[in-house]
Write a protein that holds these residues in place. Structure first.
Motif, PDB file in Angstrom:
ATOM      1  N   ALA A 151       0.814  -1.212   0.000  1.00  0.00           N
ATOM      2  CA  ALA A 151       0.000   0.000   0.000  1.00  0.00           C
ATOM      3  C   ALA A 151       0.850   1.265   0.000  1.00  0.00           C
ATOM      4  N   THR A 152       2.029   1.222   0.615  1.00  0.00           N
ATOM      5  CA  THR A 152       2.877   2.416   0.659  1.00  0.00           C
ATOM      6  C   THR A 152       3.656   2.626  -0.632  1.00  0.00           C
ATOM      7  N   ALA A 153       3.661   1.628  -1.513  1.00  0.00           N
ATOM      8  CA  ALA A 153       4.418   1.733  -2.767  1.00  0.00           C
ATOM      9  C   ALA A 153       3.498   1.735  -3.985  1.00  0.00           C
ATOM     10  N   THR A 154       2.296   2.268  -3.807  1.00  0.00           N
ATOM     11  CA  THR A 154       1.353   2.458  -4.904  1.00  0.00           C
ATOM     12  C   THR A 154       0.870   3.906  -4.881  1.00  0.00           C
ATOM     13  N   VAL A 155       0.264   4.334  -5.988  1.00  0.00           N
ATOM     14  CA  VAL A 155      -0.302   5.686  -6.033  1.00  0.00           C
ATOM     15  C   VAL A 155      -1.809   5.653  -5.851  1.00  0.00           C
ATOM     16  N   THR A 156      -2.402   4.462  -5.873  1.00  0.00           N
ATOM     17  CA  THR A 156      -3.826   4.315  -5.632  1.00  0.00           C
ATOM     18  C   THR A 156      -4.042   3.713  -4.249  1.00  0.00           C
ATOM     19  N   LYS A 157      -5.222   3.927  -3.704  1.00  0.00           N
ATOM     20  CA  LYS A 157      -5.532   3.405  -2.375  1.00  0.00           C
ATOM     21  C   LYS A 157      -5.716   1.897  -2.433  1.00  0.00           C
TER      22      LYS A 157
ATOM     23  N   VAL B 258       7.684  -0.899 -19.517  1.00  0.00           N
ATOM     24  CA  VAL B 258       6.596  -0.032 -19.063  1.00  0.00           C
ATOM     25  C   VAL B 258       6.759   0.089 -17.552  1.00  0.00           C
ATOM     26  N   PHE B 259       7.138   1.280 -17.119  1.00  0.00           N
ATOM     27  CA  PHE B 259       7.531   1.486 -15.723  1.00  0.00           C
ATOM     28  C   PHE B 259       6.566   2.434 -15.024  1.00  0.00           C
ATOM     29  N   GLY B 260       6.384   2.203 -13.716  1.00  0.00           N
ATOM     30  CA  GLY B 260       5.687   3.162 -12.877  1.00  0.00           C
ATOM     31  C   GLY B 260       6.624   4.304 -12.547  1.00  0.00           C
ATOM     32  N   ALA B 261       6.215   5.515 -12.893  1.00  0.00           N
ATOM     33  CA  ALA B 261       7.107   6.665 -12.746  1.00  0.00           C
ATOM     34  C   ALA B 261       7.325   7.056 -11.289  1.00  0.00           C
ATOM     35  N   ASP B 262       6.420   6.633 -10.391  1.00  0.00           N
ATOM     36  CA  ASP B 262       6.491   7.066  -8.995  1.00  0.00           C
ATOM     37  C   ASP B 262       7.165   6.018  -8.118  1.00  0.00           C
ATOM     38  N   ASP B 263       8.276   5.513  -8.578  1.00  0.00           N
ATOM     39  CA  ASP B 263       9.056   4.514  -7.856  1.00  0.00           C
ATOM     40  C   ASP B 263      10.438   5.093  -7.589  1.00  0.00           C
TER      41      ASP B 263
ATOM     42  N   GLN C  94      10.498   0.175 -29.685  1.00  0.00           N
ATOM     43  CA  GLN C  94       9.341  -0.395 -28.983  1.00  0.00           C
ATOM     44  C   GLN C  94       8.562   0.712 -28.256  1.00  0.00           C
ATOM     45  N   PRO C  95       7.281   0.478 -27.957  1.00  0.00           N
ATOM     46  CA  PRO C  95       6.442   1.517 -27.326  1.00  0.00           C
ATOM     47  C   PRO C  95       6.644   1.610 -25.816  1.00  0.00           C
ATOM     48  N   HIS C  96       7.871   1.922 -25.405  1.00  0.00           N
ATOM     49  CA  HIS C  96       8.170   2.061 -23.982  1.00  0.00           C
ATOM     50  C   HIS C  96       7.352   3.204 -23.377  1.00  0.00           C
ATOM     51  N   ALA C  97       7.086   3.099 -22.084  1.00  0.00           N
ATOM     52  CA  ALA C  97       6.289   4.134 -21.435  1.00  0.00           C
ATOM     53  C   ALA C  97       6.596   4.170 -19.944  1.00  0.00           C
ATOM     54  N   ARG C  98       6.425   5.345 -19.372  1.00  0.00           N
ATOM     55  CA  ARG C  98       6.336   5.505 -17.921  1.00  0.00           C
ATOM     56  C   ARG C  98       4.917   5.968 -17.619  1.00  0.00           C
ATOM     57  N   ILE C  99       4.254   5.242 -16.742  1.00  0.00           N
ATOM     58  CA  ILE C  99       2.855   5.515 -16.468  1.00  0.00           C
ATOM     59  C   ILE C  99       2.689   5.971 -15.023  1.00  0.00           C
ATOM     60  N   ARG C 100       1.521   6.484 -14.715  1.00  0.00           N
ATOM     61  CA  ARG C 100       1.238   6.920 -13.350  1.00  0.00           C
ATOM     62  C   ARG C 100       1.023   5.688 -12.481  1.00  0.00           C
ATOM     63  N   ALA C 101       2.060   5.283 -11.822  1.00  0.00           N
ATOM     64  CA  ALA C 101       2.015   4.101 -10.961  1.00  0.00           C
ATOM     65  C   ALA C 101       3.238   4.122 -10.061  1.00  0.00           C
ATOM     66  N   GLY C 102       3.136   3.394  -8.959  1.00  0.00           N
ATOM     67  CA  GLY C 102       4.264   3.257  -8.061  1.00  0.00           C
ATOM     68  C   GLY C 102       5.077   2.015  -8.376  1.00  0.00           C
TER      69      GLY C 102
ATOM     70  N   PHE D 155       4.638  -1.035  -7.278  1.00  0.00           N
ATOM     71  CA  PHE D 155       3.753  -2.150  -7.603  1.00  0.00           C
ATOM     72  C   PHE D 155       2.758  -1.695  -8.658  1.00  0.00           C
ATOM     73  N   LEU D 156       3.255  -1.516  -9.878  1.00  0.00           N
ATOM     74  CA  LEU D 156       2.422  -0.978 -10.941  1.00  0.00           C
ATOM     75  C   LEU D 156       1.306  -1.927 -11.337  1.00  0.00           C
ATOM     76  N   GLN D 157       1.453  -3.221 -11.073  1.00  0.00           N
ATOM     77  CA  GLN D 157       0.354  -4.150 -11.345  1.00  0.00           C
ATOM     78  C   GLN D 157      -0.854  -3.827 -10.463  1.00  0.00           C
ATOM     79  N   GLU D 158      -0.599  -3.387  -9.247  1.00  0.00           N
ATOM     80  CA  GLU D 158      -1.684  -3.015  -8.344  1.00  0.00           C
ATOM     81  C   GLU D 158      -2.324  -1.708  -8.785  1.00  0.00           C
ATOM     82  N   ASP D 159      -1.512  -0.779  -9.245  1.00  0.00           N
ATOM     83  CA  ASP D 159      -2.022   0.516  -9.691  1.00  0.00           C
ATOM     84  C   ASP D 159      -2.692   0.449 -11.058  1.00  0.00           C
ATOM     85  N   ALA D 160      -2.160  -0.358 -11.959  1.00  0.00           N
ATOM     86  CA  ALA D 160      -2.572  -0.273 -13.369  1.00  0.00           C
ATOM     87  C   ALA D 160      -2.542  -1.628 -14.050  1.00  0.00           C
ATOM     88  N   GLY D 161      -3.013  -2.678 -13.378  1.00  0.00           N
ATOM     89  CA  GLY D 161      -2.959  -4.009 -13.955  1.00  0.00           C
ATOM     90  C   GLY D 161      -3.660  -4.140 -15.302  1.00  0.00           C
ATOM     91  N   PRO D 162      -4.929  -3.711 -15.414  1.00  0.00           N
ATOM     92  CA  PRO D 162      -5.593  -3.833 -16.712  1.00  0.00           C
ATOM     93  C   PRO D 162      -4.891  -3.050 -17.815  1.00  0.00           C
TER      94      PRO D 162
END
Length: 298
Positions: free
Chosen positions: A181-187, A245-250, A270-278, A280-287
């Motif tokens: 929970a402390t390493a995500t950007v979502t609750k 594809v990385f969580g930028a808030d790590d 390749q379509p590399h990206a940094r997304i809004r996630a901590g 544990f980006l799977q928890e923040d943005a799994g879908p």
């Protein structure tokens, strides 16, 4: 080794985790067999996607990625590393080494005879997954990394990692759900936090989770360094598709995509990206991660 096995009752009725368990005995070169749990969803003849978790999580981390990948026709496999989830848990930190983790996952991969695999690895899922993919290159067709790396003791370590390593070693309480929970950007709600805690009825079950930070090879004399450097050299010749594809808030691994992209030939274009996630980006943005993987393979 003395080994603990989490009671199955701990995994009853977890939110959004309806998947059937599968088990396989695996052995490292210097251990007796231990039982590894894994998920195996989707058509058995579908193109396989291997999802590797890190610390202190387990296959529950991938619960929102699995359904869209299955809907896209994939066979989706998500093992619990030894010491985590429903897998067996040796009780001493000394029971865990980088090499043993690589050999346990390799034994599982070879027993299932997986080929044409797309790997998604995060945290220790990348430390182990990139080693395995480099050493078993013929079994892998693509690699996607999220907030991970392959350490070779050639770079400095962030202060945040040194703090984390000390915390894992010395803290009297190691609450997996709260750490996620402390390493995500979502609750992260209480039921989900409890699901991350489910594998650990007591501190006796947490030796593997506590051991991981100390196993990261940051010193050139670390016994894992030669094999990691050899794997890094092989990745320098990897021309198959490679995506970050990385969580930028790590604060530890949020920028580790740069050296990977620069080093791996298959990362070009390749379509590399940094997304809004901590972390544990799977928890923040799994879908979202699942849809990016599906679109990338199309």
């Amino acid at each position: 080794m003395d080994v603990l096995r989490t009671p199955e009752s701990r995994f009853a009725d977890l939110p959004d985790y309806p998947f059937a368990p599968h088990y396989l005995d695996v052995a490292a070169s210097d251990t007796e067999p231990v039982r590894m749990h894994y998920l195996d969803e989707g058509p058995s003849d579908g193109p396989p996607v291997l999802l590797l978790h890190g610390e202190p999580t387990w296959s529950y981390l991938y619960r929102t990625m699995i359904p869209p990948l299955v809907d896209a026709g994939h066979r989706v496999l998500a093992p619990d590393l030894i010491g985590f989830g429903r897998s067996d848990k040796p009780t001493r930190r000394e029971d865990y080494t980088y090499l043993r983790h690589v050999e346990w996952v390799t034994a599982w991969l070879e027993h299932l005879d997986l080929r044409d695999v797309t790997l998604f690895g995060q945290d220790w899922g990348s430390l182990i997954g990139l080693r395995v993919a480099a050493e078993q290159e013929e079994r892998f067709s693509r690699i996607m990394i999220g907030n991970g790396f392959l350490p070779t003791a050639d770079r400095g370590t962030p202060a945040a990692f040194r703090i984390w390593r000390a915390f894992a070693r010395y803290t009297p309480v190691f609450p997996a759900g709260r750490l996620v929970a402390t390493a995500t950007v979502t609750k992260v709600g209480s039921a989900v936090r409890a699901a991350y805690d489910a594998p650990y009825p007591s501190a006796k079950y947490q030796a593997g989770a506590r051991a991981f930070p100390a196993l990261v090879p940051t010193d050139p004399d670390d016994p894992a360094v030669p094999a990691n450097r050899a794997a890094w050299a092989r990745l320098g010749r990897w021309e198959k598709p490679f995506l970050c594809v990385f969580g930028a808030d790590d604060p530890i691994l949020g920028k580790a995509d740069c050296p990977l992209i620069a080093h791996v030939p298959g990362a070009a274009g390749q379509p590399h990206a940094r997304i809004r996630a901590g972390h544990f980006l799977q928890e923040d943005a799994g879908p979202e991660l699942a849809q990016r993987l599906i679109a990338w393979e199309a």
